[in-house]
Write an enzyme that holds these catalytic residues in place. Structure first.
Site, PDB file in Angstrom:
ATOM      1  N   GLU A  28      -8.484 -32.166   8.189  1.00 56.82           N
ATOM      2  CA  GLU A  28      -7.904 -33.199   9.060  1.00 56.82           C
ATOM      3  C   GLU A  28      -7.052 -34.178   8.243  1.00 56.82           C
ATOM      4  O   GLU A  28      -6.040 -34.691   8.725  1.00 56.82           O
ATOM      5  CB  GLU A  28      -9.018 -33.988   9.757  1.00 56.82           C
ATOM      6  CG  GLU A  28      -9.872 -33.156  10.705  1.00 56.82           C
ATOM      7  CD  GLU A  28     -11.192 -33.832  11.069  1.00 56.82           C
ATOM      8  OE1 GLU A  28     -11.780 -33.429  12.082  1.00 56.82           O
ATOM      9  OE2 GLU A  28     -11.659 -34.731  10.335  1.00 56.82           O
ATOM     10  N   ASP A 215     -11.736 -28.214  20.860  1.00 53.81           N
ATOM     11  CA  ASP A 215     -12.572 -27.287  21.640  1.00 53.81           C
ATOM     12  C   ASP A 215     -13.028 -27.985  22.914  1.00 53.81           C
ATOM     13  O   ASP A 215     -13.059 -29.208  22.971  1.00 53.81           O
ATOM     14  CB  ASP A 215     -13.785 -26.840  20.803  1.00 53.81           C
ATOM     15  CG  ASP A 215     -14.533 -28.016  20.211  1.00 53.81           C
ATOM     16  OD1 ASP A 215     -14.166 -28.453  19.108  1.00 53.81           O
ATOM     17  OD2 ASP A 215     -15.441 -28.535  20.875  1.00 53.81           O
TER      18      ASP A 215
HETATM   19  N1  SAH Z   1     -16.680 -25.330   9.839  1.00 54.64           N
HETATM   20  C1  SAH Z   1     -16.078 -26.609  10.069  1.00 54.64           C
HETATM   21  C2  SAH Z   1     -17.160 -27.624  10.318  1.00 54.64           C
HETATM   22  C3  SAH Z   1     -16.696 -28.772  11.090  1.00 54.64           C
HETATM   23  S1  SAH Z   1     -17.960 -29.562  11.970  1.00 54.64           S
HETATM   24  C4  SAH Z   1     -15.150 -26.920   8.906  1.00 54.64           C
HETATM   25  O1  SAH Z   1     -13.998 -26.518   8.964  1.00 54.64           O
HETATM   26  O2  SAH Z   1     -15.539 -27.607   7.948  1.00 54.64           O
HETATM   27  C5  SAH Z   1     -17.030 -30.299  13.216  1.00 54.64           C
HETATM   28  C6  SAH Z   1     -16.204 -31.501  12.846  1.00 54.64           C
HETATM   29  O3  SAH Z   1     -15.249 -31.656  13.873  1.00 54.64           O
HETATM   30  C7  SAH Z   1     -16.972 -32.807  12.800  1.00 54.64           C
HETATM   31  O4  SAH Z   1     -16.417 -33.677  11.849  1.00 54.64           O
HETATM   32  C8  SAH Z   1     -16.852 -33.351  14.223  1.00 54.64           C
HETATM   33  O5  SAH Z   1     -16.656 -34.752  14.258  1.00 54.64           O
HETATM   34  C9  SAH Z   1     -15.637 -32.642  14.828  1.00 54.64           C
HETATM   35  N2  SAH Z   1     -15.867 -31.907  16.095  1.00 54.64           N
HETATM   36  C10 SAH Z   1     -14.935 -31.075  16.641  1.00 54.64           C
HETATM   37  N3  SAH Z   1     -15.402 -30.543  17.796  1.00 54.64           N
HETATM   38  C11 SAH Z   1     -16.653 -31.043  17.997  1.00 54.64           C
HETATM   39  C12 SAH Z   1     -17.647 -30.855  19.019  1.00 54.64           C
HETATM   40  N4  SAH Z   1     -17.456 -30.057  20.066  1.00 54.64           N
HETATM   41  N5  SAH Z   1     -18.820 -31.520  18.893  1.00 54.64           N
HETATM   42  C13 SAH Z   1     -19.047 -32.327  17.851  1.00 54.64           C
HETATM   43  N6  SAH Z   1     -18.142 -32.528  16.860  1.00 54.64           N
HETATM   44  C14 SAH Z   1     -16.946 -31.914  16.914  1.00 54.64           C
END
Ligand code: SAH
Length: 258
Positions: A28, A215
Site C-alpha cells: 500500500e 474485496d
Molecule cells: N496477504 C496479505 C495480508 C493482508 S491482511 C498481504 O499482502 O500481506 C489485510 C490487510 O488489508 C490489513 O492491513 C487490513 O487492514 C486490510 N483489509 C483488506 N480487506 C480487508 C477485510 N475484508 N477485512 C479486514 N481487513 C482488510
C-alpha cells in the site's frame, strides 16, 4: 444500535506543515513513496530493534513522513492488525510531532452500503467489531466508536464518498462480528483503523482516514483471493486520492479543512 461516537472538537488555526501517513502494508505504501518521491531514511527515530520503516521528504511544501510496520521479525510477513499499528502510531507521533495524520490503506467494502472494488472512502467514524464484553459500561468501551476529525471542505473538494469503518484483528469474520459490524453501520472493514483513531484521539492529533476497497465483505467470494487480485489496482487508487488530498492540504491551516 451502535453506541454514539465521541464527538471531536473544532480544528484549531494551526498551519499544517508536517503530515504523518500511517500505512500497514508495504504494497500500500510503495505507490505513494514513489509518487511523492520520498526516501527511506536511516535516521534512528524508532526504538532499537523494531522493524518499522520511515520514508520522508517534502511534497507541495509539506514535510511528509510515511511509516509502515515493516516485516514481522518472526513470521516475515507485514505486521498487520491493531497492535503493531497502535505502537507505530504512538511512537511516530512522539518523535515526528505531526500536525495531521493520514491513515490510508485497503479495506473490505459492504456492497449493501454501495461499496465497490477500488472505491476510496473518507472515514466518518470508526468502531471495533471484535471486542465483545457484556459487563455494564464495557460494551461501549469495546465498540470504542470515535467520530473522525471533521473535514467537510476536503470531502467536497475531492468529491469523496464517506462511510463508517469497522475494525477487527481478523481478515475474515465470524457470525458475532457480522451482528456488530451491522450495528456499527459499517461501509468498510479493516484491521487497523479504529486502533489508529484511538491513539490519535489519545494524543489529540487530527486524523484523516482514506480506505480503498480490495474485496467485498457481504459477497460469497473468498476474501483472501479477492484481496490479492485487487491489491495493486486499489493501492494505486488510494495513492491518487492521497496525493490529491496532500495537494489540497498544502498551504492550509487545520481549520481550513472544516
Ligand atoms: N496477504 C496479505 C495480508 C493482508 S491482511 C498481504 O499482502 O500481506 C489485510 C490487510 O488489508 C490489513 O492491513 C487490513 O487492514 C486490510 N483489509 C483488506 N480487506 C480487508 C477485510 N475484508 N477485512 C479486514 N481487513 C482488510
Amino acid at each position: 444500535m451502535a453506541p454514539p461516537a465521541l464527538k471531536e472538537s473544532p480544528l484549531p488555526d494551526t498551519p499544517i506543515s508536517t503530515v504523518l501517513l500511517v500505512i500497514a502494508l508495504h504494497a500500500e505504501a510503495a505507490p505513494l513513496v514513489a509518487d511523492l518521491r520520498l526516501t527511506q531514511d536511516s535516521q534512528a527515530v524508532f526504538p532499537e530493534g523494531v522493524p518499522w520503516v520511515k520514508y520522508s521528504g517534502t511534497y507541495e511544501g509539506l514535510n511528509v513522513h510515511i511509516v509502515t510496520p515493516g516485516k514481522d521479525g518472526i513470521h516475515g510477513c507485514d505486521p498487520v492488525g491493531t497492535v503493531p499499528a497502535s505502537l507505530l502510531t504512538f511512537n511516530s507521533i512522539q518523535v515526528l510531532k505531526p500536525d495531521l495524520i493520514i491513515n490510508c490503506g485497503t479495506a473490505g467494502g459492504f456492497q449493501a452500503k454501495g461499496a465497490a472494488i477500488a472505491d476510496v472512502y473518507l472515514i466518518s467514524e470508526t468502531a471495533f467489531h471484535d471486542r465483545r464484553n457484556s459487563i455494564p459500561g464495557y460494551r461501549e468501551y469495546g465498540v470504542g466508536a470515535l467520530e473522525a476529525t471533521p473535514v467537510p471542505k476536503l470531502i467536497s473538494a475531492l468529491q469523496l464518498k464517506t462511510g463508517v469503518l469497522t475494525t477487527g484483528d481478523s481478515l475474515d469474520h465470524v457470525p458475532e462480528d457480522v451482528v456488530i459490524m451491522k450495528a456499527n453501520d459499517a461501509t468498510v472493514k479493516d484491521m487497523e483503523g479504529a486502533a489508529i483513531a484511538y491513539v490519535a484521539h489519545l494524543l489529540s492529533v487530527p486524523l484523516i482516514m482514506l480506505k480503498g476497497v480490495t474485496d467485498i465483505v457481504d459477497s460469497p467470494a473468498a476474501t483472501d483471493e479477492e484481496f490479492l487480485a485487487n491489491l495493486s489496482l486499489t493501492a494505486h487508487a488510494i495513492q491518487r486520492t492521497v496525493s490529491k488530498a496532500l495537494q489540497f492540504i498544502s498551504g492550509k491551516k487545520l481549520s481550513d479543512l472544516q
